[in-house]
Write a protein that holds these residues in place. Structure first.
Motif, PDB file in Angstrom:
ATOM      1  N   ARG A   7       0.858  -0.997  -0.390  1.00 21.91           N
ATOM      2  CA  ARG A   7       0.123   0.110  -0.229  1.00 21.91           C
ATOM      3  C   ARG A   7       0.891   1.770  -0.278  1.00 21.91           C
ATOM      4  O   ARG A   7       2.235   1.038   0.318  1.00 21.91           O
ATOM      5  CB  ARG A   7      -0.601   0.178   1.493  1.00 21.91           C
ATOM      6  CG  ARG A   7      -2.038  -1.059   1.070  1.00 21.91           C
ATOM      7  CD  ARG A   7      -2.686  -0.967   2.248  1.00 21.91           C
ATOM      8  NE  ARG A   7      -3.947  -1.663   2.823  1.00 21.91           N
ATOM      9  CZ  ARG A   7      -4.097  -3.025   2.620  1.00 21.91           C
ATOM     10  NH1 ARG A   7      -3.024  -3.858   2.184  1.00 21.91           N
ATOM     11  NH2 ARG A   7      -4.831  -3.827   2.268  1.00 21.91           N
ATOM     12  N   LEU A   9       2.213   3.222  -2.631  1.00 21.24           N
ATOM     13  CA  LEU A   9       3.294   3.627  -2.949  1.00 21.24           C
ATOM     14  C   LEU A   9       3.166   4.437  -4.032  1.00 21.24           C
ATOM     15  O   LEU A   9       1.936   5.116  -4.552  1.00 21.24           O
ATOM     16  CB  LEU A   9       2.636   2.066  -4.217  1.00 21.24           C
ATOM     17  CG  LEU A   9       4.449   1.856  -4.931  1.00 21.24           C
ATOM     18  CD1 LEU A   9       5.177   0.973  -4.302  1.00 21.24           C
ATOM     19  CD2 LEU A   9       3.675   0.209  -5.934  1.00 21.24           C
ATOM     20  N   ASP A  10       4.600   5.306  -4.043  1.00 19.01           N
ATOM     21  CA  ASP A  10       4.124   6.340  -4.778  1.00 19.01           C
ATOM     22  C   ASP A  10       4.155   6.040  -6.156  1.00 19.01           C
ATOM     23  O   ASP A  10       4.463   5.421  -6.758  1.00 19.01           O
ATOM     24  CB  ASP A  10       6.092   7.051  -5.691  1.00 19.01           C
ATOM     25  CG  ASP A  10       6.296   8.095  -3.432  1.00 19.01           C
ATOM     26  OD1 ASP A  10       5.164   7.631  -2.203  1.00 19.01           O
ATOM     27  OD2 ASP A  10       7.465   7.745  -2.844  1.00 19.01           O
ATOM     28  N   ASP A  11       3.372   7.394  -6.757  1.00 12.00           N
ATOM     29  CA  ASP A  11       2.786   7.431  -7.796  1.00 12.00           C
ATOM     30  C   ASP A  11       4.198   6.851  -9.314  1.00 12.00           C
ATOM     31  O   ASP A  11       4.136   5.957 -10.175  1.00 12.00           O
ATOM     32  CB  ASP A  11       2.054   8.256  -8.687  1.00 12.00           C
ATOM     33  CG  ASP A  11       0.366   8.155  -7.772  1.00 12.00           C
ATOM     34  OD1 ASP A  11       0.194   7.513  -7.767  1.00 12.00           O
ATOM     35  OD2 ASP A  11      -0.324   8.891  -7.684  1.00 12.00           O
ATOM     36  N   LYS A  14       5.764   3.655  -8.538  1.00 10.93           N
ATOM     37  CA  LYS A  14       4.567   2.679  -9.613  1.00 10.93           C
ATOM     38  C   LYS A  14       5.235   3.057 -11.232  1.00 10.93           C
ATOM     39  O   LYS A  14       4.827   1.724 -12.246  1.00 10.93           O
ATOM     40  CB  LYS A  14       3.384   2.777  -9.828  1.00 10.93           C
ATOM     41  CG  LYS A  14       2.526   1.780 -10.356  1.00 10.93           C
ATOM     42  CD  LYS A  14       0.958   2.261  -9.613  1.00 10.93           C
ATOM     43  CE  LYS A  14      -0.354   1.085 -10.504  1.00 10.93           C
ATOM     44  NZ  LYS A  14      -1.457   1.481 -10.533  1.00 10.93           N
ATOM     45  N   LEU A  17       8.124   0.537 -12.640  1.00  4.71           N
ATOM     46  CA  LEU A  17       7.780  -1.071 -12.124  1.00  4.71           C
ATOM     47  C   LEU A  17       7.303  -0.661 -13.012  1.00  4.71           C
ATOM     48  O   LEU A  17       7.528  -2.060 -13.310  1.00  4.71           O
ATOM     49  CB  LEU A  17       7.793  -0.757 -10.918  1.00  4.71           C
ATOM     50  CG  LEU A  17       7.264  -2.092 -11.034  1.00  4.71           C
ATOM     51  CD1 LEU A  17       8.405  -2.517 -10.652  1.00  4.71           C
ATOM     52  CD2 LEU A  17       6.169  -2.844  -9.309  1.00  4.71           C
ATOM     53  N   ARG A  18       6.465  -0.270 -13.788  1.00  2.00           N
ATOM     54  CA  ARG A  18       5.551  -0.602 -14.718  1.00  2.00           C
ATOM     55  C   ARG A  18       5.988  -0.380 -16.137  1.00  2.00           C
ATOM     56  O   ARG A  18       6.273  -0.770 -16.760  1.00  2.00           O
ATOM     57  CB  ARG A  18       3.888  -0.007 -14.811  1.00  2.00           C
ATOM     58  CG  ARG A  18       3.271  -0.236 -16.562  1.00  2.00           C
ATOM     59  CD  ARG A  18       2.195   0.900 -16.250  1.00  2.00           C
ATOM     60  NE  ARG A  18       2.549   2.474 -16.257  1.00  2.00           N
ATOM     61  CZ  ARG A  18       2.760   3.401 -16.463  1.00  2.00           C
ATOM     62  NH1 ARG A  18       3.056   3.054 -18.153  1.00  2.00           N
ATOM     63  NH2 ARG A  18       2.640   4.271 -16.564  1.00  2.00           N
ATOM     64  N   MET A  28       3.803  -6.211 -13.891  1.00  2.00           N
ATOM     65  CA  MET A  28       4.280  -6.032 -12.822  1.00  2.00           C
ATOM     66  C   MET A  28       4.962  -6.302 -11.670  1.00  2.00           C
ATOM     67  O   MET A  28       5.649  -6.566 -11.187  1.00  2.00           O
ATOM     68  CB  MET A  28       3.546  -4.255 -12.472  1.00  2.00           C
ATOM     69  CG  MET A  28       3.890  -2.955 -12.653  1.00  2.00           C
ATOM     70  SD  MET A  28       2.223  -1.733 -12.881  1.00  2.00           S
ATOM     71  CE  MET A  28       1.785  -1.840 -11.573  1.00  2.00           C
ATOM     72  N   GLU A  29       3.800  -7.191 -11.235  1.00  2.00           N
ATOM     73  CA  GLU A  29       3.104  -8.722 -10.772  1.00  2.00           C
ATOM     74  C   GLU A  29       5.325  -9.229 -10.246  1.00  2.00           C
ATOM     75  O   GLU A  29       5.596  -9.354  -9.337  1.00  2.00           O
ATOM     76  CB  GLU A  29       2.420  -9.730 -10.340  1.00  2.00           C
ATOM     77  CG  GLU A  29       2.147 -10.060  -8.888  1.00  2.00           C
ATOM     78  CD  GLU A  29       0.999 -10.652  -9.372  1.00  2.00           C
ATOM     79  OE1 GLU A  29       0.559 -11.680  -8.459  1.00  2.00           O
ATOM     80  OE2 GLU A  29       0.154  -9.651  -9.806  1.00  2.00           O
ATOM     81  N   VAL A  32       8.023  -7.251  -9.796  1.00  2.00           N
ATOM     82  CA  VAL A  32       8.565  -6.886  -8.122  1.00  2.00           C
ATOM     83  C   VAL A  32       8.886  -8.648  -8.197  1.00  2.00           C
ATOM     84  O   VAL A  32      10.125  -8.831  -6.888  1.00  2.00           O
ATOM     85  CB  VAL A  32       7.187  -7.237  -7.344  1.00  2.00           C
ATOM     86  CG1 VAL A  32       7.338  -7.017  -6.045  1.00  2.00           C
ATOM     87  CG2 VAL A  32       6.804  -5.633  -7.401  1.00  2.00           C
TER      88      VAL A  32
END
Length: 85
Positions: A7, A9-11, A14, A17-18, A28-29, A32
């Protein structure tokens, strides 16, 4: 398998990461999971004390060889005489 929710997570994080996941061709999963595997495998594969000392000395000496002092002749063995004294 366990499940983990992250929870707050900075935009920006994110988004990066994408992009990273897309660059590697997976979700993305999965990205991670890969990041966590890489981060935690290093902890399990730590070198032993001798290897860590060796690495530290190499860093301090610049990776060069240490010069060893010249050896002298060994001292003679003691002579206990014929009676063992």
């Amino acid at each position: 398998m366990a499940m983990l929710t992250v929870r707050n997570l900075d935009d920006d994080l994110k988004g990066r990461l994408r992009l990273r996941a897309g660059g590697h061709g997976h979700s993305m999963e999965e990205e991670v999971r890969q990041i966590l595997r890489e981060a935690l495998v290093v902890e399990r594969e730590q070198d032993g004390l001798g290897s860590r000392v060796h690495t530290r000395i190499l860093a301090l000496t610049g990776g060069g060889e240490l010069t060893l002092p010249a050896r002298s002749a060994p001292r003679p063995a003691p002579d206990f005489g014929a009676d063992g004294q």
